[in-house]
Design a protein around this motif. Structure first.
Motif, short mmCIF file in Angstrom:
data_model
loop_
_atom_site.label_atom_id
_atom_site.label_comp_id
_atom_site.label_asym_id
_atom_site.label_seq_id
_atom_site.Cartn_x
_atom_site.Cartn_y
_atom_site.Cartn_z
N ARG A 171 9.04 15.66 50.27
CA ARG A 171 8.25 16.71 50.01
C ARG A 171 9.00 17.72 49.01
O ARG A 171 8.77 18.40 47.99
CB ARG A 171 7.53 17.56 51.20
CG ARG A 171 6.84 18.75 50.57
CD ARG A 171 6.02 19.63 51.81
NE ARG A 171 5.30 20.75 51.63
CZ ARG A 171 4.85 21.26 52.26
NH1 ARG A 171 5.00 21.29 53.61
NH2 ARG A 171 4.20 22.66 51.89
N LEU A 172 10.17 17.79 49.53
CA LEU A 172 11.26 18.54 48.74
C LEU A 172 11.26 17.91 47.30
O LEU A 172 11.59 18.80 46.41
CB LEU A 172 12.60 18.72 49.64
CG LEU A 172 12.52 19.53 50.67
CD1 LEU A 172 13.99 19.58 51.57
CD2 LEU A 172 12.14 21.00 50.25
N GLU A 173 11.48 16.73 47.37
CA GLU A 173 11.77 15.87 46.20
C GLU A 173 10.70 16.25 45.18
O GLU A 173 10.77 16.22 44.00
CB GLU A 173 12.15 14.41 46.31
CG GLU A 173 12.16 13.84 45.06
CD GLU A 173 13.58 13.90 44.63
OE1 GLU A 173 13.71 13.74 43.44
OE2 GLU A 173 14.51 14.51 45.22
N LYS A 174 9.44 16.27 45.80
CA LYS A 174 8.29 16.54 44.86
C LYS A 174 8.25 17.98 44.32
O LYS A 174 7.96 18.18 43.08
CB LYS A 174 7.13 16.10 45.64
CG LYS A 174 5.96 16.41 44.90
CD LYS A 174 4.47 16.11 45.75
CE LYS A 174 3.21 16.26 44.83
NZ LYS A 174 2.05 15.78 45.80
N ALA A 180 4.79 21.31 37.43
CA ALA A 180 4.05 22.41 37.96
C ALA A 180 4.76 23.52 38.39
O ALA A 180 4.40 24.80 38.63
CB ALA A 180 2.80 22.10 38.70
N HIS A 181 5.83 22.96 39.03
CA HIS A 181 6.81 24.09 39.73
C HIS A 181 8.02 24.25 39.10
O HIS A 181 9.02 24.20 39.81
CB HIS A 181 6.94 23.70 41.21
CG HIS A 181 5.83 23.30 41.88
ND1 HIS A 181 5.12 24.52 42.56
CD2 HIS A 181 5.06 22.12 42.26
CE1 HIS A 181 3.76 23.88 43.28
NE2 HIS A 181 3.87 22.51 42.77
N ALA A 182 8.21 24.37 37.60
CA ALA A 182 9.23 24.58 37.12
C ALA A 182 10.06 25.93 37.49
O ALA A 182 9.13 26.68 37.66
CB ALA A 182 9.25 24.03 35.52
N LEU A 183 11.36 25.59 37.49
CA LEU A 183 11.87 27.03 37.64
C LEU A 183 11.80 27.81 36.37
O LEU A 183 11.78 27.46 35.27
CB LEU A 183 13.41 26.73 37.80
CG LEU A 183 13.70 25.66 39.26
CD1 LEU A 183 15.00 25.74 39.29
CD2 LEU A 183 13.14 26.61 40.42
N ARG A 184 11.61 29.36 36.77
CA ARG A 184 11.59 30.35 35.44
C ARG A 184 12.98 30.56 34.74
O ARG A 184 12.94 30.69 33.66
CB ARG A 184 11.14 31.46 36.25
CG ARG A 184 9.70 31.04 36.71
CD ARG A 184 9.03 32.55 37.03
NE ARG A 184 7.80 32.54 37.68
CZ ARG A 184 6.97 33.73 38.15
NH1 ARG A 184 7.44 34.62 38.19
NH2 ARG A 184 5.85 33.26 38.62
N GLU A 185 13.90 30.38 35.66
CA GLU A 185 15.41 30.74 35.04
C GLU A 185 16.35 29.48 35.04
O GLU A 185 16.11 28.50 35.97
CB GLU A 185 15.98 31.86 35.74
CG GLU A 185 14.97 32.89 35.67
CD GLU A 185 15.78 34.18 36.35
OE1 GLU A 185 16.60 34.06 36.89
OE2 GLU A 185 15.25 35.42 36.44
N SER A 186 17.22 29.34 34.22
CA SER A 186 18.21 28.51 34.15
C SER A 186 18.99 28.17 35.47
O SER A 186 19.41 29.39 36.04
CB SER A 186 19.14 28.38 33.06
OG SER A 186 20.16 27.50 33.13
N THR A 187 19.33 27.18 36.15
CA THR A 187 19.99 27.06 37.22
C THR A 187 21.40 26.85 36.88
O THR A 187 22.16 26.76 37.83
CB THR A 187 19.54 25.97 38.07
OG1 THR A 187 19.42 24.70 37.31
CG2 THR A 187 18.12 26.09 38.39
N ARG A 188 21.68 26.64 35.68
CA ARG A 188 23.17 26.57 35.28
C ARG A 188 24.00 27.84 35.56
O ARG A 188 23.36 29.04 35.41
CB ARG A 188 23.24 26.18 33.79
CG ARG A 188 22.69 24.67 33.30
CD ARG A 188 22.76 24.44 31.98
NE ARG A 188 22.26 23.17 31.46
CZ ARG A 188 22.31 22.84 30.41
NH1 ARG A 188 22.80 23.54 29.26
NH2 ARG A 188 21.80 21.55 30.15
N PRO A 189 25.17 27.41 36.27
CA PRO A 189 25.88 29.04 36.46
C PRO A 189 26.20 29.51 34.90
O PRO A 189 26.60 29.08 33.96
CB PRO A 189 27.28 28.43 37.02
CG PRO A 189 27.23 26.84 36.69
CD PRO A 189 25.83 26.62 36.47
N ALA A 190 26.28 30.67 35.08
CA ALA A 190 26.63 31.92 33.90
C ALA A 190 27.96 31.58 33.48
O ALA A 190 28.96 31.45 34.43
CB ALA A 190 26.21 33.14 34.11
N PRO A 191 28.55 31.65 32.37
CA PRO A 191 29.89 31.24 32.01
C PRO A 191 30.67 32.75 32.58
O PRO A 191 30.05 33.84 32.25
CB PRO A 191 29.61 31.31 30.52
CG PRO A 191 28.66 31.90 30.22
CD PRO A 191 27.44 31.46 31.12
#
Length: 201
Positions: A171-174, A180-191
């Motif tokens: 379920r977590l993988e899905k 449909a559950h895209a993240l709103r913000e980037s998950t990349r760490p800020a420089p």
């Protein structure tokens, strides 16, 4: 209020004795040698451990009825709450065997019939009533009223485990891969920003 009139009468009779007199332990406890290991059997939907042969009871035990034995047993309990808790189970035992039934003739089938009343109950309820029944039969054996202990041949039940509340990995993988559950913000760490140190003038 008492749910069972027989249970109420049992408590009243025991309460009428001035805390009851404790019965002295038998001069010698009869030891039964078992030549083979017990086998698992099924009796009236109740899981039991079957053992070979039952020796003859002590001579005086044949004159002691279930009613008398139950009253003596409850009278030997010091805690009133314990007496009340055991009364329901033992009232059922008296109803199954009959009040004048010799305690020495108590059988595994009768013990199973007692527990059959809670056959569909939760494991905790089953184990509570079984503990009361076994406490009585163990006491009766120590008093040499029973040659063997049929109550100990009934098996306790394992309580059902609570379901695991962790979120399944599938379920977590899905959730993580579903658009449909895209993240709103980037998950990349800020420089990291390099701070400039002002030179001393």
């Amino acid at each position: 209020m008492w749910a069972d009139p027989q249970q109420r009468q049992l408590i009243e009779r025991v309460g009428g004795r001035a805390h009851g007199q404790r019965q002295a332990g038998g001069a010698g406890r009869r030891t039964v040698a078992m030549g083979e290991q017990g086998r698992i059997a099924l009796l009236s939907g109740v899981s039991v451990v079957a053992f070979p042969g039952q020796p003859d009871p002590a001579p005086h035990a044949t004159r002691t009825t279930i009613t008398v034995a139950v009253e003596r047993f409850l009278g030997s309990r010091t805690a009133a709450t314990t007496c009340t808790r055991y009364a329901e189970t033992l009232a059922r035992l008296t109803a199954i065997t009959g009040p004048d039934h010799p305690v020495a003739a108590l059988t595994l089938e009768q013990c199973a019939a007692v527990m059959d009343r809670w056959n569909t109950a939760a494991a905790a309820t089953w184990n509570r009533h079984l503990s009361a029944l076994v406490s009585f039969t163990t006491w009766a054996q120590r008093q040499e009223l029973l040659a063997t202990n049929p109550g100990r041949r009934l098996e306790r039940r394992k309580p059902a485990r609570r379901g695991d509340r962790a979120i399944p990995a599938t379920r977590l993988e899905k959730l993580f891969t579903d658009p449909a559950h895209a993240l709103r913000e980037s998950t990349r760490p800020a420089p990291r920003r390099m701070s400039r140190t002002r030179s001393a003038s």
